[in-house]
Enzyme design. Sequence first.
Site, PDB file in Angstrom:
ATOM      1  CG  HIS A 261      -2.090   0.899   1.057  1.00 31.13           C
ATOM      2  ND1 HIS A 261      -2.040   2.253   1.312  1.00 31.13           N
ATOM      3  CD2 HIS A 261      -3.344   0.633   0.611  1.00 31.13           C
ATOM      4  CE1 HIS A 261      -3.217   2.771   1.026  1.00 31.13           C
ATOM      5  NE2 HIS A 261      -4.024   1.826   0.600  1.00 31.13           N
ATOM      6  CG  ASP A 312      -8.422  -4.655  -3.165  1.00 32.09           C
ATOM      7  OD1 ASP A 312      -9.655  -4.633  -3.098  1.00 32.09           O
ATOM      8  OD2 ASP A 312      -7.749  -3.730  -3.633  1.00 32.09           O
TER       9      ASP A 312
HETATM   10  N1  ACO Z   1       3.680  -7.646  -4.852  1.00 36.96           N
HETATM   11  C1  ACO Z   1       5.013  -7.690  -5.071  1.00 36.96           C
HETATM   12  N2  ACO Z   1       5.826  -6.658  -4.894  1.00 36.96           N
HETATM   13  C2  ACO Z   1       5.262  -5.504  -4.489  1.00 36.96           C
HETATM   14  C3  ACO Z   1       3.895  -5.384  -4.246  1.00 36.96           C
HETATM   15  C4  ACO Z   1       3.091  -6.515  -4.442  1.00 36.96           C
HETATM   16  N3  ACO Z   1       1.796  -6.486  -4.229  1.00 36.96           N
HETATM   17  N4  ACO Z   1       3.619  -4.135  -3.830  1.00 36.96           N
HETATM   18  C5  ACO Z   1       4.782  -3.481  -3.840  1.00 36.96           C
HETATM   19  N5  ACO Z   1       5.766  -4.307  -4.220  1.00 36.96           N
HETATM   20  C6  ACO Z   1       7.183  -3.997  -4.336  1.00 36.96           C
HETATM   21  C7  ACO Z   1       7.466  -3.290  -5.635  1.00 36.96           C
HETATM   22  O1  ACO Z   1       7.770  -4.182  -6.673  1.00 36.96           O
HETATM   23  C8  ACO Z   1       8.637  -2.427  -5.268  1.00 36.96           C
HETATM   24  O2  ACO Z   1       9.786  -3.236  -5.223  1.00 36.96           O
HETATM   25  P1  ACO Z   1      11.191  -2.690  -5.759  1.00 36.96           P
HETATM   26  O3  ACO Z   1      11.474  -1.478  -4.912  1.00 36.96           O
HETATM   27  O4  ACO Z   1      12.112  -3.827  -5.570  1.00 36.96           O
HETATM   28  O5  ACO Z   1      10.934  -2.313  -7.195  1.00 36.96           O
HETATM   29  C9  ACO Z   1       8.323  -2.026  -3.821  1.00 36.96           C
HETATM   30  O6  ACO Z   1       7.488  -3.059  -3.303  1.00 36.96           O
HETATM   31  C10 ACO Z   1       7.602  -0.699  -3.705  1.00 36.96           C
HETATM   32  O7  ACO Z   1       6.515  -0.705  -4.584  1.00 36.96           O
HETATM   33  P2  ACO Z   1       5.871   0.563  -5.221  1.00 36.96           P
HETATM   34  O8  ACO Z   1       5.167   0.189  -6.492  1.00 36.96           O
HETATM   35  O9  ACO Z   1       6.853   1.686  -5.281  1.00 36.96           O
HETATM   36  O10 ACO Z   1       4.820   0.964  -4.138  1.00 36.96           O
HETATM   37  P3  ACO Z   1       3.576   1.884  -4.399  1.00 36.96           P
HETATM   38  O11 ACO Z   1       3.374   2.659  -3.185  1.00 36.96           O
HETATM   39  O12 ACO Z   1       3.663   2.634  -5.668  1.00 36.96           O
HETATM   40  O13 ACO Z   1       2.453   0.764  -4.630  1.00 36.96           O
HETATM   41  C11 ACO Z   1       0.556  -0.483  -4.721  1.00 36.96           C
HETATM   42  C12 ACO Z   1       1.311   0.596  -3.939  1.00 36.96           C
HETATM   43  C13 ACO Z   1       0.249   0.009  -6.134  1.00 36.96           C
HETATM   44  C14 ACO Z   1      -0.772  -0.733  -4.005  1.00 36.96           C
HETATM   45  C15 ACO Z   1       1.399  -1.773  -4.765  1.00 36.96           C
HETATM   46  O14 ACO Z   1       1.678  -2.209  -3.469  1.00 36.96           O
HETATM   47  C16 ACO Z   1       0.728  -2.854  -5.592  1.00 36.96           C
HETATM   48  O15 ACO Z   1       0.850  -2.884  -6.816  1.00 36.96           O
HETATM   49  N6  ACO Z   1      -0.023  -3.804  -4.908  1.00 36.96           N
HETATM   50  C17 ACO Z   1      -0.735  -4.808  -5.628  1.00 36.96           C
HETATM   51  C18 ACO Z   1      -2.075  -4.269  -6.122  1.00 36.96           C
HETATM   52  C19 ACO Z   1      -3.050  -4.092  -5.011  1.00 36.96           C
HETATM   53  O16 ACO Z   1      -3.223  -4.927  -4.140  1.00 36.96           O
HETATM   54  N7  ACO Z   1      -3.758  -2.949  -5.076  1.00 36.96           N
HETATM   55  C20 ACO Z   1      -4.773  -2.600  -4.105  1.00 36.96           C
HETATM   56  C21 ACO Z   1      -4.289  -1.485  -3.216  1.00 36.96           C
HETATM   57  S1  ACO Z   1      -5.485  -1.020  -2.025  1.00 36.96           S
HETATM   58  C22 ACO Z   1      -6.645  -0.253  -2.958  1.00 36.96           C
HETATM   59  O17 ACO Z   1      -6.402   0.416  -3.904  1.00 36.96           O
HETATM   60  C23 ACO Z   1      -8.017  -0.453  -2.590  1.00 36.96           C
END
Ligand code: ACO
Length: 377
Positions: A261, A312
Amino acid sequence: MVAVPAVSRGLEDVVALESRICFIDGVRGRLIYQGYDIRDLAAHSSFEEVAYLLWYGRLPTAPQLAELRGRLGALRALPPELVRQIDSMPVGSTPMDVLRTSVSALAMFEPSETGPGASSIGGAQRLTAVIPTILATFHRRRAGLPPLRERPDLSPAAYLLYALVDREPTELEARAMDVALILHADHELNASTFAARVTASTLSDLYSAVTSAIGTLKGPLHGGANERVMELLAAIGTPELAETVVKERLAKHERIMGFGHRVYKVEDPRATILREWSKKIGEAKGNLRYYELLRKVEEIVHREKGLYPNVDLYSGSVYSLLGISHDLFTPIFAASRVSGWTAHVLEEYQDLRLIRPTARYIGATDLAYLPLAQRTG
Ligand code: ACO
């Protein structure tokens, strides 16, 4: 020389506006609606009570709540022209597309809610009341179910379930849906709410703002994640395969939906509550398969990536056990979040400032213009 401000990709950590509606403490894992902790609201209130809280900034008295219930019940019917439009949409359509197009079309039948300055709470209540009917009108046709009967007596949660699964829910089922709706009602400046506020900040109407928000919620990085979680569970199949499937996906740098998140650095408090409901409903239905698989996935993702579940992760398992089709999970999110979107739009109208950030330009500036005939490729 003018200092160039740093770019914040994805507007991360940018404080774009002041709001009284929702507070997320991402370090302590707390979520507050208008001053009230989500855990208290999930334990004691109803979705309609929470919607009132978001719109009016205070909890309703018993007569105020009864009046709102009556009004939401009475506002559920669709104009016949919109029913005909929904009936003409391809049965293979994505329900989020149906919802987005229907809310947009509804605006044309309800000009009193969409004209300049028509930023009334009436439009917020109309949209909140009508979204389940839009979804059910489409879903029942494609599922071969009889047309929806009006049931103004049912609570929003019970009506949503009744409309989508074609039977009156038990008290426990209705309460599970009610809690899910409460938990999804608002979440500060998430992407869809921000989209709604951007639209409202141009002095556009409420229905346009909600149309923008629905399109934004659809994406798998936002509301669409809960449907993908169930796809992951289907791909895993049995708990023994969880380790292999999840590790394979992580090795390919795939995101595991339902984890991570932008704001929470610890467990999302909504995930904690939905985990309990996934277990409770699983026990009531004699089916703990989803719950057990999700616990396993949670353990692996936390061990391998240090990521915590978000809202989620468990919602889809609850909805599946309630008999809801997977492609309706994100629309159900919208059926709840519309209360927050509209509260934010009303707040935006109260303190209006056009939202218009800037970009750092990284392209060329001094190219010589070549007439068309001289360009070679
Ligand atoms: N699975 C695997 N790796 C992840 C995940 C995940 N779900 N979430 C973050 N990471 C990793 C990224 O790959 C990144 O790794 P790196 O630094 O080695 O490249 C690191 O964690 C940071 O990720 P960011 O994308 O910079 O984090 P951001 O704050 O932009 O992302 C997000 C938040 C989009 C929710 C992300 O965690 C994600 O894609 N989760 C999966 C989708 C999801 O569950 N969305 C629902 C969110 S809640 C909602 O909207 C209701």
